[in-house]
Write an enzyme that holds these catalytic residues in place. Structure first.
Site, PDB file in Angstrom:
ATOM      1  N   GLU A  94      50.177  56.719  42.654  1.00  0.00           N
ATOM      2  CA  GLU A  94      48.743  57.253  41.428  1.00  0.00           C
ATOM      3  C   GLU A  94      47.919  57.895  42.481  1.00  0.00           C
ATOM      4  OE1 GLU A  94      49.638  53.957  37.997  1.00  0.00           O
ATOM      5  OE2 GLU A  94      48.285  53.238  40.068  1.00  0.00           O
ATOM      6  N   CYS A 120      40.466  59.149  45.841  1.00  0.00           N
ATOM      7  CA  CYS A 120      41.763  58.467  46.828  1.00  0.00           C
ATOM      8  C   CYS A 120      43.156  59.026  46.396  1.00  0.00           C
ATOM      9  CB  CYS A 120      41.104  57.497  45.581  1.00  0.00           C
ATOM     10  SG  CYS A 120      42.495  55.802  46.598  1.00  0.00           S
ATOM     11  N   CYS A 127      54.719  50.683  49.404  1.00  0.00           N
ATOM     12  CA  CYS A 127      54.113  50.995  51.183  1.00  0.00           C
ATOM     13  C   CYS A 127      55.039  49.949  51.610  1.00  0.00           C
ATOM     14  CB  CYS A 127      52.669  50.304  50.119  1.00  0.00           C
ATOM     15  SG  CYS A 127      52.022  49.773  51.853  1.00  0.00           S
ATOM     16  N   CYS A 131      50.751  43.418  51.673  1.00  0.00           N
ATOM     17  CA  CYS A 131      49.898  42.590  51.955  1.00  0.00           C
ATOM     18  C   CYS A 131      49.891  41.874  50.318  1.00  0.00           C
ATOM     19  CB  CYS A 131      48.327  43.707  52.054  1.00  0.00           C
ATOM     20  SG  CYS A 131      48.571  44.377  53.521  1.00  0.00           S
ATOM     21  N   CYS A 134      48.271  42.704  47.920  1.00  0.00           N
ATOM     22  CA  CYS A 134      47.716  44.292  47.181  1.00  0.00           C
ATOM     23  C   CYS A 134      49.037  44.443  45.775  1.00  0.00           C
ATOM     24  CB  CYS A 134      47.884  44.874  48.152  1.00  0.00           C
ATOM     25  SG  CYS A 134      48.144  46.578  47.111  1.00  0.00           S
ATOM     26  N   GLY A 179      50.543  53.265  49.853  1.00  0.00           N
ATOM     27  CA  GLY A 179      50.894  53.151  51.126  1.00  0.00           C
ATOM     28  C   GLY A 179      49.860  53.345  52.311  1.00  0.00           C
ATOM     29  N   ASN A 311      40.025  42.782  43.369  1.00  0.00           N
ATOM     30  CA  ASN A 311      40.516  43.203  41.974  1.00  0.00           C
ATOM     31  C   ASN A 311      42.404  42.499  41.622  1.00  0.00           C
ATOM     32  OD1 ASN A 311      38.269  45.007  41.418  1.00  0.00           O
ATOM     33  ND2 ASN A 311      39.319  46.146  43.094  1.00  0.00           N
ATOM     34  N   CYS A 356      40.909  49.616  43.274  1.00  0.00           N
ATOM     35  CA  CYS A 356      41.647  49.089  45.255  1.00  0.00           C
ATOM     36  C   CYS A 356      42.353  48.225  44.815  1.00  0.00           C
ATOM     37  CB  CYS A 356      40.285  48.477  46.095  1.00  0.00           C
ATOM     38  SG  CYS A 356      38.972  49.947  46.432  1.00  0.00           S
TER      39      CYS A 356
HETATM   40  N1  SAH Z   1      47.187  51.076  53.494  1.00  0.00           N
HETATM   41  C1  SAH Z   1      45.670  51.373  54.091  1.00  0.00           C
HETATM   42  C2  SAH Z   1      45.379  51.984  52.342  1.00  0.00           C
HETATM   43  C3  SAH Z   1      45.207  51.152  51.336  1.00  0.00           C
HETATM   44  S1  SAH Z   1      43.822  50.922  50.968  1.00  0.00           S
HETATM   45  C4  SAH Z   1      44.593  50.248  54.033  1.00  0.00           C
HETATM   46  O1  SAH Z   1      45.251  49.222  53.847  1.00  0.00           O
HETATM   47  O2  SAH Z   1      44.056  50.730  53.980  1.00  0.00           O
HETATM   48  C5  SAH Z   1      43.384  50.485  50.286  1.00  0.00           C
HETATM   49  C6  SAH Z   1      41.971  49.158  49.967  1.00  0.00           C
HETATM   50  O3  SAH Z   1      42.245  48.651  48.838  1.00  0.00           O
HETATM   51  C7  SAH Z   1      42.718  48.576  51.918  1.00  0.00           C
HETATM   52  O4  SAH Z   1      41.050  48.235  51.968  1.00  0.00           O
HETATM   53  C8  SAH Z   1      42.552  46.789  50.585  1.00  0.00           C
HETATM   54  O5  SAH Z   1      42.987  46.277  51.792  1.00  0.00           O
HETATM   55  C9  SAH Z   1      41.904  47.446  49.485  1.00  0.00           C
HETATM   56  N2  SAH Z   1      42.677  46.334  48.613  1.00  0.00           N
HETATM   57  C10 SAH Z   1      43.793  46.365  48.005  1.00  0.00           C
HETATM   58  N3  SAH Z   1      43.861  45.150  47.093  1.00  0.00           N
HETATM   59  C11 SAH Z   1      42.854  44.674  46.656  1.00  0.00           C
HETATM   60  C12 SAH Z   1      42.271  44.319  46.359  1.00  0.00           C
HETATM   61  N4  SAH Z   1      43.767  43.305  45.171  1.00  0.00           N
HETATM   62  N5  SAH Z   1      42.135  44.210  45.446  1.00  0.00           N
HETATM   63  C13 SAH Z   1      40.574  44.783  46.012  1.00  0.00           C
HETATM   64  N6  SAH Z   1      40.849  45.657  47.106  1.00  0.00           N
HETATM   65  C14 SAH Z   1      42.527  45.271  47.696  1.00  0.00           C
END
Ligand code: SAH
Length: 387
Positions: A94, A120, A127, A131, A134, A179, A311, A356
């Site tokens: 995406e 973005c 990935c 986490c 995510c 990723g 989110n 995000c």
């Molecule tokens: N792998 C990289 C790039 C992804 S960035 C990284 O971890 O930085 C995506 C951003 O959105 C990161 O800061 C991540 O922590 C945040 N993010 C991931 N899941 C989310 C969620 N459910 N709600 C809000 N932010 C989230």
């Protein structure tokens, strides 16, 4: 069998020059081709009319400009657009366009010079880091995108903008899609090179941001190659908590991560800082004690905090929730009072799953994580007492 053609899309200028020297041509051919690809958005080598007919026909045999196809964009009422970029094996990643408030994708306000079009982009198919909060992690992982697939996302989005009469093009790029960019190191470096090249997108280093969950050795390597902006997904001020949210922390704990940040800050120079991303999850990492610990951790470091209200996404099995506005404001003021520059990221594009942490695409999971994840869920459903 004929050798696969070299894809010229996403090739840094230096590599493209060597490519031309390698076939006995002058290096300036690289500059000509780059203008065609990125300024004129031409993918047909035959249309590159300032190149001789014979060179064009030779080029056509050995090279191509292959751009990943984009699906029709899905539009959110707040102006955010999400595309699926088709990459290999029928998979999709995406790409999300976030136009600044004040102009929308459909009705760009001509001549408003401060308007930004932030894109973005994704760097991997799925990935591998998983986490806990995510959606991408829950999809599993298939592999890395090529530099052409990374740059291709920007190429396609800027073409879409141009087609709608928005001639500002893409002004900012963030590697915050699917990723972990630092686990796809060289293609990401090559892509940033092209993004910043005046013959291509000409985006300044301050407006290209790599976001990482904290691959410590690669942050150090990054300083050897580039000085683009860096964002670090911190999300917790203590290791016990960060181990749960960002499992990579067990390998590279917070102290090591901040050391690597200090190293990169030396590369950035006195006037630039690193962004610390902090996703706020109710009852998990959003207490005032957490804010105090975070402030203590970051004091003395040239860092800004970017708070991201959590989110939700359909596959979340942790029952995570976004804190209410009052709690978020309290967390932010606590940091501000401690002298930490702190911004709150507005949620955009969530109604189309483009915010995000909501990006999923289509990933053929090679790690079987998704399967294990769903199996675990099935077991816990069975053992849960009847309501
Ligand atoms: N792998 C990289 C790039 C992804 S960035 C990284 O971890 O930085 C995506 C951003 O959105 C990161 O800061 C991540 O922590 C945040 N993010 C991931 N899941 C989310 C969620 N459910 N709600 C809000 N932010 C989230």
């Amino acid at each position: 069998m004929a050798d696969a053609k070299t894809n010229l899309l996403g090739m840094p200028r230096a590599a493209l020059r060597s490519f031309f020297e390698g076939i006995g041509e002058k290096p300036y051919r690289a500059d000509q081709v780059m203008r065609w690809i990125y300024r004129a958005k031409v993918t047909d080598i035959d249309a590159m009319t300032n190149i001789s007919r014979s060179l064009r026909s030779h080029l056509r045999e050995i090279a191509e400009i292959r751009v990943p196809a984009f699906s029709a964009g899905r539009r959110s009422s707040d102006g955010v657009v999400k595309w699926l970029a088709h990459v290999e094996q029928g998979q999709e990643v995406e790409t999300v366009l976030i136009p600044d408030a004040g102009g929308t994708y459909d009705a760009p306000e001509a001549g408003t010079p401060t308007r930004r079009n932030t894109l973005c982009i994704s760097s991997q198919v799925g990935c591998s880091l998983d986490c806990s909060f995510c959606a991408t992690g829950k999809q599993g992982f298939n592999g890395n995108l090529t530099r052409a697939e990374i740059v291709g996302q920007v190429w396609q989005a800027s073409r879409e903008l141009a087609a709608r009469g928005d001639d500002r093009g893409i002004t900012n790029v963030v590697f915050m899609g699917m990723g972990e960019p630092l686990l796809n190191f060289q293609p990401v470096i090559d892509a940033t090179d092209v993004l910043m090249d005046d013959l291509a997108f000409g985006i300044s280093k301050r407006r290209v941001t790599i976001s990482t969950a904290g691959v410590v050795p690669r942050i150090r390597d990054l300083a050897l190659h580039t000085d683009v902006s860096l964002a670090v997904s911190l999300h917790a001020p203590r290791d016990e908590l960060r181990n749960v949210l960002v499992p990579l922390n067990r390998k590279y704990p917070i102290a090591d991560l901040l050391d690597a940040c200090r190293h990169y800050l030396r590369r950035l120079g006195e006037r630039r800082s690193i962004t610390m991303e902090y996703t706020l999850i109710e009852g998990v990492n959003d207490s005032l004690a957490d804010a105090r610990d975070l402030a203590r951790l970051l004091t003395g470091l040239r860092a800004k905090v970017n708070l991201i209200p959590f989110n939700p996404f359909p596959d979340d099995r942790n029952g995570y929730r976004r804190p209410d506005a009052k709690r978020i404001a309290g967390f932010q003021s606590s940091l501000l009072n401690a002298g930490i520059a702190t911004m709150l990221r507005t949620t955009r594009g969530d109604e189309i799953g483009a915010a995000c942490g909501q990006l999923t695409g289509t990933v053929h999971d090679r790690t079987r994580r998704r399967m294990r994840y769903l199996a675990r869920e099935a077991v816990s459903m069975q053992t849960r007492p009847a309501p």
